[in-house]
Design a protein around this motif. Structure first.
Motif, short mmCIF file in Angstrom:
data_model
loop_
_atom_site.label_atom_id
_atom_site.label_comp_id
_atom_site.label_asym_id
_atom_site.label_seq_id
_atom_site.Cartn_x
_atom_site.Cartn_y
_atom_site.Cartn_z
N THR A 40 34.55 28.15 72.46
CA THR A 40 33.92 28.98 73.93
C THR A 40 32.74 29.22 74.53
OG1 THR A 40 34.21 31.26 72.54
CG2 THR A 40 36.47 30.43 72.74
N LEU A 41 32.40 30.26 75.52
CA LEU A 41 31.01 30.52 76.23
C LEU A 41 30.39 30.75 74.81
CD1 LEU A 41 31.72 31.07 79.74
CD2 LEU A 41 31.03 28.69 79.03
N MET A 42 31.41 32.16 74.21
CA MET A 42 30.56 32.83 72.78
C MET A 42 30.11 32.05 72.31
SD MET A 42 29.08 35.63 72.42
CE MET A 42 29.98 36.46 73.72
N GLU A 43 31.27 31.05 71.47
CA GLU A 43 30.06 29.89 70.31
C GLU A 43 29.31 29.45 71.46
OE1 GLU A 43 34.20 27.89 69.22
OE2 GLU A 43 34.94 29.47 68.66
N LEU A 44 29.22 29.25 72.30
CA LEU A 44 28.38 28.27 72.75
C LEU A 44 27.02 29.51 72.94
CD1 LEU A 44 27.30 25.03 73.72
CD2 LEU A 44 27.91 26.12 76.32
N LYS A 45 27.32 29.77 73.17
CA LYS A 45 26.03 30.88 73.29
C LYS A 45 25.58 31.56 71.81
CE LYS A 45 23.67 35.74 75.06
NZ LYS A 45 24.99 37.27 75.19
N THR A 70 23.63 28.07 70.60
CA THR A 70 22.42 27.80 71.82
C THR A 70 21.19 29.17 71.18
OG1 THR A 70 23.55 27.71 73.63
CG2 THR A 70 21.14 28.53 73.64
N GLU A 71 21.79 30.20 70.11
CA GLU A 71 20.70 31.43 69.99
C GLU A 71 20.70 30.41 68.70
OE1 GLU A 71 23.07 34.56 70.63
OE2 GLU A 71 22.08 34.98 72.47
N LYS A 72 21.52 30.14 67.92
CA LYS A 72 21.03 29.69 66.22
C LYS A 72 20.19 28.29 66.20
CE LYS A 72 24.29 29.40 64.37
NZ LYS A 72 25.75 29.71 63.39
N PHE A 73 19.94 27.47 67.27
CA PHE A 73 19.70 26.28 67.54
C PHE A 73 17.98 26.27 67.30
CE2 PHE A 73 17.79 22.04 70.20
CZ PHE A 73 17.64 21.64 69.06
N LEU A 80 10.05 25.73 72.62
CA LEU A 80 10.90 26.72 73.31
C LEU A 80 10.84 27.92 73.12
CD1 LEU A 80 11.26 24.59 76.65
CD2 LEU A 80 9.25 25.46 76.12
N LYS A 81 11.83 27.74 72.70
CA LYS A 81 12.03 29.03 71.64
C LYS A 81 11.01 30.28 71.27
CE LYS A 81 15.76 30.68 68.98
NZ LYS A 81 17.02 30.68 67.69
N LYS A 82 9.97 29.26 70.81
CA LYS A 82 9.24 30.29 70.50
C LYS A 82 8.46 31.01 70.74
CE LYS A 82 9.01 26.96 66.51
NZ LYS A 82 9.97 27.50 65.03
N SER A 83 8.18 30.37 71.95
CA SER A 83 7.27 31.60 72.73
C SER A 83 8.19 32.44 73.39
CB SER A 83 5.91 30.11 73.37
OG SER A 83 7.42 29.60 74.35
N ALA A 84 9.21 32.05 73.96
CA ALA A 84 10.57 33.14 74.91
C ALA A 84 10.50 34.28 74.28
CB ALA A 84 11.72 32.38 75.47
N SER A 85 10.90 34.85 75.10
CA SER A 85 11.31 36.21 74.90
C SER A 85 12.86 36.80 73.76
CB SER A 85 11.03 37.93 75.86
OG SER A 85 9.76 37.51 75.93
N LYS A 86 13.69 36.04 75.13
CA LYS A 86 14.61 36.14 75.15
C LYS A 86 15.39 34.70 75.35
CE LYS A 86 15.43 40.91 76.91
NZ LYS A 86 14.76 41.34 76.46
N THR A 87 16.89 34.29 74.91
CA THR A 87 17.35 33.30 74.84
C THR A 87 18.66 33.54 76.13
OG1 THR A 87 17.31 32.39 72.88
CG2 THR A 87 19.11 31.56 74.03
N VAL A 88 18.25 32.77 77.21
CA VAL A 88 18.64 33.28 78.60
C VAL A 88 20.40 32.13 79.60
CG1 VAL A 88 18.49 33.43 81.41
CG2 VAL A 88 16.58 33.84 79.57
N PHE A 89 20.78 32.81 78.65
CA PHE A 89 22.49 31.93 78.74
C PHE A 89 22.81 31.32 79.68
CE2 PHE A 89 26.71 31.11 76.81
CZ PHE A 89 26.53 30.05 76.84
N GLY A 90 23.71 33.20 80.63
CA GLY A 90 24.41 32.75 81.86
C GLY A 90 24.72 33.85 82.47
#
Length: 299
Positions: free
Chosen positions: A116-121, A124-127, A132-142
């Motif tokens: 599901t999209l929720m599982e994919l989100k 992604t947040e777990k990856f 880039l994740k270290k310098s970003a403020s948020k995970t921008v999913f969709g």
């Protein structure tokens, strides 16, 4: 409003003047919690050259250039090895603890397991395989309609998207909304996402390695939605999803069929990015022609 600084020796500025000067030169936000001595990082890279390691290789696979060694981890407070910070690449990216192949395989496994999209989100947040994740403020999913027949895919979040956690906001988002209305669509009718879920520092272009590592997530994202038409906004998005080497000027207006999983396909085209259209409004004529072609495909 401060008076513009024009004739001075930058090394003799007081702190307030230095900040004003940096702002006028375009430095309008910090991209890290701690300052980074890039001269020292460059010297470190020079010392590492020639040693064998597991650093990120350039897009040509490292031909003609030695691999960069991973530095040994310093002792942590408990006596064990502390996690080393990401190492800066000469091209502006970061070295990962995994090789690009290992990180991409991890992304592929996580994406494939999401149904599901929720599982994919959540996956992604777990990856942790993209620095880039270290310098970003948020995970921008969709955002948008998860059953949409039209999906727009940009390149990566910008500064405002990173702050709000939503793709295509700010001036480019307002232009995109107006473009959609011109063919009878609202933002709620479609789905919007990016190839990369994290903002590159300073809005620099993403590296090929960063795109390759994150590509399994956007592929699975599209499979779960199953749209009829996908519009790539910008060159990086178009090259990734259309598997092309040509630039956006040649790709815009062309169409290609791509598989979405084992039993579905989508029609994919490319358009100029709204940010580019804001800077070069004379290209809106071509964007209007591309929008009409999208509407025709969906009718």
């Amino acid at each position: 409003m401060s008076k513009p600084i024009t004739d001075f020796d930058v090394n003799n500025l007081d702190p307030l003047q230095a900040l004003i000067w940096q702002f006028e030169m375009g430095v309008d936000e910090a991209i890290a919690d701690e300052p980074l001595d890039r001269f020292k990082a460059s010297e470190s890279l020079s010392r590492q050259a020639g040693q064998q390691g597991r650093g990120v290789l350039p897009p040509n696979g490292g031909a003609g250039r030695p691999a960069l060694a991973r530095p040994s981890a310093p002792a942590g407070p408990s006596g064990g090895a502390a996690s080393p910070p990401p190492q800066v690449q000469a091209g502006g990216g970061f070295l990962l603890s995994d090789t690009p192949h290992e990180a991409r395989q991890t992304a592929r496994d996580l994406a494939a397991a999401a149904n599901t999209l929720m599982e994919l989100k959540e996956a992604t947040e777990k990856f942790e395989g993209c620095a880039l994740k270290k310098s970003a403020s948020k995970t921008v999913f969709g955002v948008g309609n998860p059953e949409a027949k039209l999906v727009l895919v940009g390149e990566a979040p910008g500064a405002e998207e990173d702050r709000q956690g939503e793709p295509f906001v700010g001036a480019s988002g307002k232009l995109l909304d107006a473009m959609l209305r011109s063919i009878g669509f609202a933002r709620e009718d479609i789905y919007i996402t990016n190839v990369l879920p994290w903002r590159p520092p300073g809005n620099r272009p993403p590296t090929l390695a960063e795109i390759a590592v994150c590509e399994p997530f956007i592929r699975r994202h599209l499979e779960l939605i199953g749209p009829k038409v996908i519009v790539c906004l910008g060159g990086s998005s178009a090259k990734t999803l259309m598997d092309e080497d040509r630039g956006i000027t040649r790709l815009r207006g062309t169409w290609k069929e791509i598989p979405l999983g084992a039993a579905s396909v989508a029609q994919v085209t490319a358009m100029f990015h709204p940010e580019y259209l804001l800077k070069t409004p004379e290209q809106k004529r071509l964007a209007w022609a591309d929008l009409r072609a999208v509407a025709h495909k969906l009718s």
